[in-house]
Write a protein that holds these residues in place. Structure first.
Motif, PDB file in Angstrom:
ATOM      1  N   UNK A  52      31.408  -2.663 -11.870  1.00 40.10           N
ATOM      2  CA  UNK A  52      31.271  -4.106 -13.523  1.00 40.10           C
ATOM      3  C   UNK A  52      29.346  -4.342 -12.781  1.00 40.10           C
ATOM      4  N   UNK A  53      29.325  -5.121 -12.002  1.00 36.01           N
ATOM      5  CA  UNK A  53      28.023  -5.223 -11.311  1.00 36.01           C
ATOM      6  C   UNK A  53      26.469  -4.636 -11.145  1.00 36.01           C
ATOM      7  N   UNK A  54      26.817  -3.249 -10.682  1.00 36.19           N
ATOM      8  CA  UNK A  54      26.092  -2.626 -10.607  1.00 36.19           C
ATOM      9  C   UNK A  54      25.499  -1.983 -12.231  1.00 36.19           C
ATOM     10  N   UNK A  55      26.590  -1.905 -12.909  1.00 40.07           N
ATOM     11  CA  UNK A  55      26.679  -1.502 -14.344  1.00 40.07           C
ATOM     12  C   UNK A  55      25.837  -2.265 -14.803  1.00 40.07           C
ATOM     13  N   UNK A  60      21.372  -4.501 -18.168  1.00 38.64           N
ATOM     14  CA  UNK A  60      20.497  -5.571 -18.569  1.00 38.64           C
ATOM     15  C   UNK A  60      19.396  -6.186 -17.623  1.00 38.64           C
ATOM     16  N   UNK A  61      19.043  -5.033 -16.637  1.00 30.46           N
ATOM     17  CA  UNK A  61      17.755  -5.402 -15.450  1.00 30.46           C
ATOM     18  C   UNK A  61      16.966  -4.008 -15.823  1.00 30.46           C
ATOM     19  N   UNK A  62      17.043  -3.298 -15.211  1.00 27.97           N
ATOM     20  CA  UNK A  62      16.639  -1.679 -15.478  1.00 27.97           C
ATOM     21  C   UNK A  62      16.183  -1.075 -16.912  1.00 27.97           C
ATOM     22  N   UNK A  63      17.352  -1.265 -17.119  1.00 27.32           N
ATOM     23  CA  UNK A  63      17.648  -0.129 -18.690  1.00 27.32           C
ATOM     24  C   UNK A  63      16.015  -1.205 -19.575  1.00 27.32           C
ATOM     25  N   UNK A  64      16.360  -2.985 -19.483  1.00 27.91           N
ATOM     26  CA  UNK A  64      15.289  -3.276 -19.896  1.00 27.91           C
ATOM     27  C   UNK A  64      13.442  -3.119 -19.849  1.00 27.91           C
ATOM     28  N   UNK A  65      13.543  -2.843 -18.545  1.00 26.90           N
ATOM     29  CA  UNK A  65      12.188  -2.491 -17.553  1.00 26.90           C
ATOM     30  C   UNK A  65      11.824  -1.144 -18.469  1.00 26.90           C
ATOM     31  N   UNK A  66      12.986  -0.456 -18.407  1.00 29.06           N
ATOM     32  CA  UNK A  66      12.246   1.250 -18.135  1.00 29.06           C
ATOM     33  C   UNK A  66      11.838   1.347 -19.653  1.00 29.06           C
ATOM     34  N   UNK A  67      12.622   0.457 -20.941  1.00 29.38           N
ATOM     35  CA  UNK A  67      12.546   0.306 -22.015  1.00 29.38           C
ATOM     36  C   UNK A  67      10.784   0.127 -22.089  1.00 29.38           C
ATOM     37  N   UNK A  68      10.728  -1.078 -21.393  1.00 32.61           N
ATOM     38  CA  UNK A  68       8.650  -1.277 -21.890  1.00 32.61           C
ATOM     39  C   UNK A  68       8.320  -0.637 -20.760  1.00 32.61           C
ATOM     40  N   UNK A  69       8.685   0.589 -19.802  1.00 33.33           N
ATOM     41  CA  UNK A  69       7.208   1.227 -19.770  1.00 33.33           C
ATOM     42  C   UNK A  69       7.464   2.053 -20.493  1.00 33.33           C
ATOM     43  N   UNK A  95      20.140   4.637 -23.364  1.00 28.09           N
ATOM     44  CA  UNK A  95      19.850   4.853 -23.904  1.00 28.09           C
ATOM     45  C   UNK A  95      18.381   4.333 -24.025  1.00 28.09           C
ATOM     46  N   UNK A  96      17.628   4.034 -23.794  1.00 28.67           N
ATOM     47  CA  UNK A  96      16.148   3.238 -23.579  1.00 28.67           C
ATOM     48  C   UNK A  96      14.966   3.915 -23.716  1.00 28.67           C
ATOM     49  N   UNK A  97      15.272   4.870 -23.084  1.00 30.35           N
ATOM     50  CA  UNK A  97      13.835   5.792 -23.367  1.00 30.35           C
ATOM     51  C   UNK A  97      13.555   6.883 -23.973  1.00 30.35           C
ATOM     52  N   UNK A  98      14.256   6.369 -24.108  1.00 32.02           N
ATOM     53  CA  UNK A  98      14.344   7.409 -26.638  1.00 32.02           C
ATOM     54  C   UNK A  98      14.342   6.907 -27.158  1.00 32.02           C
ATOM     55  N   UNK A  99      14.430   5.051 -26.878  1.00 33.71           N
ATOM     56  CA  UNK A  99      15.468   4.780 -28.080  1.00 33.71           C
ATOM     57  C   UNK A  99      13.533   3.558 -28.056  1.00 33.71           C
ATOM     58  N   UNK A 100      12.573   3.685 -27.069  1.00 33.78           N
ATOM     59  CA  UNK A 100      11.631   2.783 -27.157  1.00 33.78           C
ATOM     60  C   UNK A 100      10.452   4.390 -27.813  1.00 33.78           C
ATOM     61  N   UNK A 101      10.548   5.136 -27.621  1.00 36.91           N
ATOM     62  CA  UNK A 101       9.940   6.932 -27.753  1.00 36.91           C
ATOM     63  C   UNK A 101      10.213   5.797 -29.538  1.00 36.91           C
ATOM     64  N   UNK A 222      10.768 -10.865 -20.979  1.00 37.33           N
ATOM     65  CA  UNK A 222      11.791 -12.175 -21.184  1.00 37.33           C
ATOM     66  C   UNK A 222      11.861 -13.139 -19.807  1.00 37.33           C
ATOM     67  N   UNK A 223      11.630 -14.343 -20.869  1.00 40.72           N
ATOM     68  CA  UNK A 223      12.259 -15.069 -19.521  1.00 40.72           C
ATOM     69  C   UNK A 223      13.303 -14.742 -18.717  1.00 40.72           C
ATOM     70  N   UNK A 224      14.924 -14.846 -19.427  1.00 39.33           N
ATOM     71  CA  UNK A 224      15.706 -14.673 -18.617  1.00 39.33           C
ATOM     72  C   UNK A 224      15.490 -13.672 -17.411  1.00 39.33           C
ATOM     73  N   UNK A 225      14.406 -12.390 -18.025  1.00 36.49           N
ATOM     74  CA  UNK A 225      14.488 -10.654 -17.102  1.00 36.49           C
ATOM     75  C   UNK A 225      13.586 -11.650 -15.863  1.00 36.49           C
ATOM     76  N   UNK A 226      12.763 -12.471 -16.565  1.00 34.84           N
ATOM     77  CA  UNK A 226      11.626 -12.751 -15.152  1.00 34.84           C
ATOM     78  C   UNK A 226      12.546 -13.911 -14.321  1.00 34.84           C
ATOM     79  N   UNK A 227      13.679 -14.672 -14.925  1.00 35.15           N
ATOM     80  CA  UNK A 227      14.418 -15.387 -13.593  1.00 35.15           C
ATOM     81  C   UNK A 227      15.295 -14.666 -13.177  1.00 35.15           C
TER      82      UNK A 227
END
Ligand SMILES: C[S@@+](CC[C@H](N)C(=O)[O-])C[C@H]1O[C@@H](n2cnc3c(N)ncnc32)[C@H](O)[C@@H]1O
Length: 250
Positions: A52-55, A60-69, A95-101, A222-227
């Protein structure tokens, strides 16, 4: 319902911190981060979504970074798609890469997420819904996918995970897609270790008129992602990546 990145990130965090503590996710971010940085054996790759932790760390951490990239890359390339194009996201994860595009290009695009991991596909569906996209998911191996004509393709942080034979097959499929009139975007991290396939793809890509880039973007997280970033001892105030962009080949 369609929401912007910040609102989506808040919803994502609420969703995952409902059952896990911040410190549990932080530990998993650290574990996944070293797994991605050190050379990864196939078993490591396969275990990225175990527990659960890795998921949660991925979602909520790597996927938002991938979205931004990906968002920054498609903006920089001005990779707009014709209206109502379908985007196929290979190894879509959440799904974040396709969503960002799609969000950048045409929020009414159809997005099809392909992955072999069922948990990731559930998250992917949820994310598409959050962004108000017309998204569907397919549980399939990239190896078995035939890309329909007039379908734009993105593969973000996926190609390096494939076995050599699958990668070669995918390469042929991507070139065929571009020749059939649809653009292709491949995104990977800037390699800390040498990925020999990248050089081969890059040379071939250039030969047929594609574009190869390395990117560095200053972004405000986002503040919490930076945290979470700081708590895990990481620093993504600058996000980096490299891409292969092949607009439709006439
Ligand atoms: C590092 S994740 C990247 C996910 C997503 N593209 C992103 O940018 O956040 C790699 C994804 O590829 C998927 N994957 C790896 N090999 C695959 C294969 N042969 N067929 C389908 N999916 C695959 C994994 O399950 C995982 O979801």
């Amino acid at each position: 319902m369609s929401i912007d990145f910040l609102a989506w990130f808040d919803a994502l965090e609420r969703r995952h911190l409902e059952t896990l503590k911040f410190s549990e996710v932080r530990r998993a971010v650290q574990a996944l981060s070293s797994l991605y940085v050190e050379r990864r054996e196939q078993a490591d790759i396969d275990s990225a979504f175990s527990g659960a932790g890795k998921r949660a760390a991925f979602a909520m951490y790597f996927a938002p970074l991938h979205f931004l990239l990906v968002r920054e890359i498609v903006q920089a390339l001005d990779a707009r798609l014709p209206q109502n194009t379908t985007i196929m996201d290979l190894g879509c994860g959440t799904g974040v890469a396709g969503a960002a595009w799609a969000v950048y290009s045409d929020p009414h695009s159809n997005v099809v997420g392909i992955d072999r991991n069922l948990w990731a596909l559930q998250e992917c569906k949820w994310n598409y819904k959050q962004f108000g996209l017309r998204g569907t998911v397919r549980n399939a191996d990239v190896d078995a996918v035939r890309i329909p004509s007039a379908t734009a393709v993105i593969a973000a942080f996926t190609v390096n995970e494939l076995r050599a034979g699958s990668r070669e097959r995918l390469f042929t499929e991507l070139i065929r897609t571009a020749r059939s009139g649809a653009p292709v975007l491949v995104v990977e991290p800037i390699a800390r270790r040498v990925a020999s396939w990248w050089d081969e793809w890059m040379n071939e890509w250039r030969r047929i008129g594609g574009r190869v880039d390395e990117w560095r973007f200053r972004v405000e997280l986002p503040e919490r992602l930076a945290l979470m970033d700081r708590a895990a001892g990481l620093d993504h105030r600058e996000i980096t990546g490299r891409s292969l962009w092949l607009p439709a080949i006439a």
